[in-house]
Design a protein around this motif. Structure first.
Motif, PDB file in Angstrom:
ATOM      1  N   GLY A 158       0.719  -1.421  -0.063  1.00 58.78           N
ATOM      2  CA  GLY A 158       0.145  -0.073  -0.102  1.00 58.78           C
ATOM      3  C   GLY A 158       0.702   1.319   0.002  1.00 58.78           C
ATOM      4  N   ASP A 159       2.209   1.074   0.091  1.00 62.40           N
ATOM      5  CA  ASP A 159       3.111   2.143   0.089  1.00 62.40           C
ATOM      6  C   ASP A 159       3.350   2.702  -1.452  1.00 62.40           C
ATOM      7  OD1 ASP A 159       5.239   4.081  -0.111  1.00 62.40           O
ATOM      8  OD2 ASP A 159       6.242   3.150   1.906  1.00 62.40           O
ATOM      9  N   SER A 160       2.314   3.579  -1.886  1.00 60.53           N
ATOM     10  CA  SER A 160       2.406   4.153  -3.171  1.00 60.53           C
ATOM     11  C   SER A 160       3.756   4.759  -3.632  1.00 60.53           C
ATOM     12  CB  SER A 160       1.219   4.951  -3.418  1.00 60.53           C
ATOM     13  OG  SER A 160       1.380   6.270  -2.642  1.00 60.53           O
ATOM     14  N   THR A 161       4.400   5.112  -2.794  1.00 54.05           N
ATOM     15  CA  THR A 161       5.724   5.819  -3.086  1.00 54.05           C
ATOM     16  C   THR A 161       7.072   4.618  -3.697  1.00 54.05           C
ATOM     17  OG1 THR A 161       5.678   7.520  -1.793  1.00 54.05           O
ATOM     18  CG2 THR A 161       7.628   7.193  -2.413  1.00 54.05           C
ATOM     19  N   LYS A 162       6.855   3.714  -2.902  1.00 49.50           N
ATOM     20  CA  LYS A 162       7.851   2.691  -2.984  1.00 49.50           C
ATOM     21  C   LYS A 162       7.186   1.753  -4.195  1.00 49.50           C
ATOM     22  CE  LYS A 162       9.646   2.322   1.306  1.00 49.50           C
ATOM     23  NZ  LYS A 162       9.756   1.556   2.774  1.00 49.50           N
ATOM     24  N   VAL A 163       5.961   1.647  -4.340  1.00 50.05           N
ATOM     25  CA  VAL A 163       5.412   0.767  -5.459  1.00 50.05           C
ATOM     26  C   VAL A 163       5.533   1.419  -6.852  1.00 50.05           C
ATOM     27  CG1 VAL A 163       3.375  -0.037  -6.576  1.00 50.05           C
ATOM     28  CG2 VAL A 163       3.847  -0.513  -3.997  1.00 50.05           C
ATOM     29  N   GLY A 164       5.323   2.927  -6.523  1.00 44.96           N
ATOM     30  CA  GLY A 164       5.560   3.714  -7.932  1.00 44.96           C
ATOM     31  C   GLY A 164       6.951   3.606  -8.290  1.00 44.96           C
ATOM     32  N   LEU A 165       8.015   3.930  -7.513  1.00 45.87           N
ATOM     33  CA  LEU A 165       9.250   3.718  -7.776  1.00 45.87           C
ATOM     34  C   LEU A 165       9.762   2.538  -8.595  1.00 45.87           C
ATOM     35  CD1 LEU A 165      12.372   4.955  -7.484  1.00 45.87           C
ATOM     36  CD2 LEU A 165      12.597   3.645  -5.277  1.00 45.87           C
ATOM     37  N   LEU A 166       9.472   1.440  -8.269  1.00 42.48           N
ATOM     38  CA  LEU A 166       9.544   0.113  -8.824  1.00 42.48           C
ATOM     39  C   LEU A 166       9.020  -0.191  -9.894  1.00 42.48           C
ATOM     40  CD1 LEU A 166      10.169  -1.894  -5.629  1.00 42.48           C
ATOM     41  CD2 LEU A 166      12.082  -0.907  -6.775  1.00 42.48           C
ATOM     42  N   LYS A 167       7.678   0.207 -10.163  1.00 38.97           N
ATOM     43  CA  LYS A 167       6.872   0.107 -11.253  1.00 38.97           C
ATOM     44  C   LYS A 167       7.163   1.089 -12.194  1.00 38.97           C
ATOM     45  CE  LYS A 167       4.235  -3.722 -10.589  1.00 38.97           C
ATOM     46  NZ  LYS A 167       4.378  -4.820 -11.599  1.00 38.97           N
ATOM     47  N   GLY A 168       7.872   2.222 -11.794  1.00 37.86           N
ATOM     48  CA  GLY A 168       8.007   3.200 -13.034  1.00 37.86           C
ATOM     49  C   GLY A 168       9.364   3.009 -13.637  1.00 37.86           C
ATOM     50  N   LEU A 169      10.242   2.080 -13.035  1.00 36.46           N
ATOM     51  CA  LEU A 169      11.266   1.733 -13.858  1.00 36.46           C
ATOM     52  C   LEU A 169      11.003   1.118 -15.203  1.00 36.46           C
ATOM     53  CD1 LEU A 169      13.258  -0.309 -11.002  1.00 36.46           C
ATOM     54  CD2 LEU A 169      13.716   2.020 -11.730  1.00 36.46           C
ATOM     55  N   PRO A 170      11.797   1.228 -16.364  1.00 33.64           N
ATOM     56  CA  PRO A 170      11.893   0.517 -17.610  1.00 33.64           C
ATOM     57  C   PRO A 170      11.747  -0.798 -17.357  1.00 33.64           C
ATOM     58  CG  PRO A 170      13.637   2.191 -17.360  1.00 33.64           C
ATOM     59  CD  PRO A 170      13.188   1.980 -16.239  1.00 33.64           C
ATOM     60  N   GLY A 171      10.554  -1.520 -17.916  1.00 32.59           N
ATOM     61  CA  GLY A 171      10.082  -2.689 -17.884  1.00 32.59           C
ATOM     62  C   GLY A 171       9.496  -3.131 -16.576  1.00 32.59           C
ATOM     63  N   GLY A 172       9.272  -2.317 -15.796  1.00 30.83           N
ATOM     64  CA  GLY A 172       8.756  -2.584 -14.651  1.00 30.83           C
ATOM     65  C   GLY A 172       7.167  -2.934 -14.431  1.00 30.83           C
ATOM     66  N   GLU A 173       6.341  -2.580 -15.576  1.00 28.11           N
ATOM     67  CA  GLU A 173       5.027  -2.806 -15.623  1.00 28.11           C
ATOM     68  C   GLU A 173       4.862  -4.120 -15.980  1.00 28.11           C
ATOM     69  OE1 GLU A 173       2.318  -1.430 -14.523  1.00 28.11           O
ATOM     70  OE2 GLU A 173       3.130   0.494 -13.652  1.00 28.11           O
ATOM     71  N   THR A 174       5.656  -4.618 -17.041  1.00 29.01           N
ATOM     72  CA  THR A 174       5.831  -5.925 -17.590  1.00 29.01           C
ATOM     73  C   THR A 174       6.452  -6.963 -17.000  1.00 29.01           C
ATOM     74  OG1 THR A 174       7.239  -5.475 -19.126  1.00 29.01           O
ATOM     75  CG2 THR A 174       5.097  -4.987 -19.995  1.00 29.01           C
ATOM     76  N   ASN A 175       7.655  -6.488 -16.309  1.00 29.49           N
ATOM     77  CA  ASN A 175       8.526  -7.784 -15.994  1.00 29.49           C
ATOM     78  C   ASN A 175       9.001  -7.899 -14.434  1.00 29.49           C
ATOM     79  OD1 ASN A 175       8.814  -8.809 -18.682  1.00 29.49           O
ATOM     80  ND2 ASN A 175      10.655  -7.523 -18.880  1.00 29.49           N
ATOM     81  N   LEU A 176       8.212  -7.008 -13.816  1.00 29.26           N
ATOM     82  CA  LEU A 176       8.295  -6.894 -12.245  1.00 29.26           C
ATOM     83  C   LEU A 176       7.222  -7.224 -11.578  1.00 29.26           C
ATOM     84  CD1 LEU A 176       9.912  -6.071  -9.587  1.00 29.26           C
ATOM     85  CD2 LEU A 176       8.849  -3.642  -9.965  1.00 29.26           C
ATOM     86  N   LYS A 177       7.037  -8.271 -10.620  1.00 33.50           N
ATOM     87  CA  LYS A 177       6.098  -8.506  -9.924  1.00 33.50           C
ATOM     88  C   LYS A 177       6.418  -8.173  -8.434  1.00 33.50           C
ATOM     89  CE  LYS A 177       2.447 -12.037  -9.145  1.00 33.50           C
ATOM     90  NZ  LYS A 177       1.922 -13.358  -9.496  1.00 33.50           N
TER      91      LYS A 177
END
Length: 356
Positions: free
Chosen positions: A56-75
């Motif tokens: 639920g920490d949107s700052t940390k989730v956003g940091l990681l998911k915002g990395l190139p490839g984060g939306e597709t290759n990061l779970k």
């Protein structure tokens, strides 16, 4: 490419309010080294599983998911060391697991463990067991610390060996000259116990690598706050007494301060992932400096820097760095101590307005 599971246990920043950063933070998969590793692995085409204590920490989730490839290759997965079974889903389907850090502050919310050492060791056991049961994980890479590799004599813990290498283990009764950094001493004890535990599994159905990392510096960071390790490196320039005494704690424990660049640490992890024959314990640092030399470098290379005498002490020790094991296995360091120190200073200038 292989699938990796990468996670960092909860680890609060420590020490009283300081010059560089006054706000306490908790680090997870979005921590200094972990986030940089995730970015690097994604850029190399890996599918990465990473854990955070709180999705639920949107700052940390956003940091990681915002990395190139984060939306597709990061779970991302939610997991906590005090509930080690929560890491099983993150490990499922992976070929390599990267296990970073250990709890620094003991959680009294659970009566299961009496201290961080118990929690760290039990966490290692649970994670290794989950790796072996997965049927897919071939290698576990544990990010250890040089604090567990002090070149102190086990017969006389006040004297040092001639060199520091992979055979060195910090004695359980190591001296702690700075009593108010007792938390650092407890952290050292937990890292010693956890590293010995994880190495005991090497060859028992899984390959284990322990990367015993020096103090990590450099200007690259994905975070908006300075990392604690960079804070220690620039503590003399910042006139930060609390962090300086932590730096001196390292020097008193290790004879000198082992340094390594964030890019080299990241590359060393990738090297261990991609070389199937690599296993066992490796020190990961390429410079071994006295704190007085760190101060001297900063004063000689910046006319704006004046360091008070109370932040300049010579340990008068000449223990040598005796490890080339990682390099002999084929790894090449690319960043020298000047790049580490200057990069750390640039990071502090940018994130903390140091010298501005």
């Amino acid at each position: 490419m292989a699938r990796c599971s990468l996670y960092r246990y909860q680890c609060s920043q420590y020490g009283p309010e300081s010059t560089l950063k006054k706000k306490k933070k908790k680090t997870g998969g979005a921590g200094y080294l972990a986030s940089f590793l995730i970015k690097t692995l994604l850029s190399r085409g890996y599918t990465v599983h990473a854990t955070l204590r709180n999705l639920g920490d949107s700052t940390k989730v956003g940091l990681l998911k915002g990395l190139p490839g984060g939306e597709t290759n990061l779970k991302l997965f939610e997991a906590d060391i005090y509930r080690a079974d929560e890491f099983v889903p993150a490990i499922h389907g992976c070929q390599v697991v990267l296990h970073l850090a250990t709890p620094l502050l003991h959680s009294h919310q659970s009566s299961k463990y009496k201290n961080t050492s118990e929690a760290a060791v039990d966490g290692v056991r649970s994670i290794v067991d989950a790796c072996i049961r997965s049927g897919t994980v071939k290698k576990l890479i544990y990010t250890a610390t040089v604090m567990a590799a002090a070149p102190l004599s086990h017969e006389d813990v006040t004297s040092f060996k001639d060199s520091m290498d992979e055979t060195c283990w910090t004695p359980s009764n190591f001296p702690t000259p700075y009593h108010h950094v007792d938390l650092f001493a407890k952290y050292t004890q937990s890292k010693i116990a956890a590293e010995k535990e994880v190495l005991s599994y090497n060859g028992r159905g899984i390959q284990v690598v322990s990367l015993v990392c020096g103090l990590v510096g450099g200007c690259e960071t994905l975070q908006s706050v300075i990392s604690e390790s960079v804070g220690l490196i620039v503590s003399q320039v910042a006139r930060d007494k609390n962090r300086y005494e932590m730096l001196r704690f390292l020097e008193e424990l290790l004879s000198k301060v082992p340094l390594v660049h964030i890019q080299d640490v990241t590359a060393a992890h990738v090297f261990c992932i991609e070389n199937s024959d690599i296993n066992g314990r490796f020190l990961c640092a390429n410079h071994y400096l006295k704190s007085i030399k760190i101060a001297s470098y900063y004063q000689q290379h910046s006319p704006l820097i004046t360091i008070p005498q109370e932040f300049i002490e010579d340990s008068m020790r000449e223990t040598k760095w005796g490890s080339r094991k990682l390099e002999e296995a084929g790894f090449e360091y690319k960043y020298d101590y000047k790049m580490i120190l200057s990069g750390s200073l640039e990071c502090a200038k940018k994130l903390c307005n140091l010298l501005n």
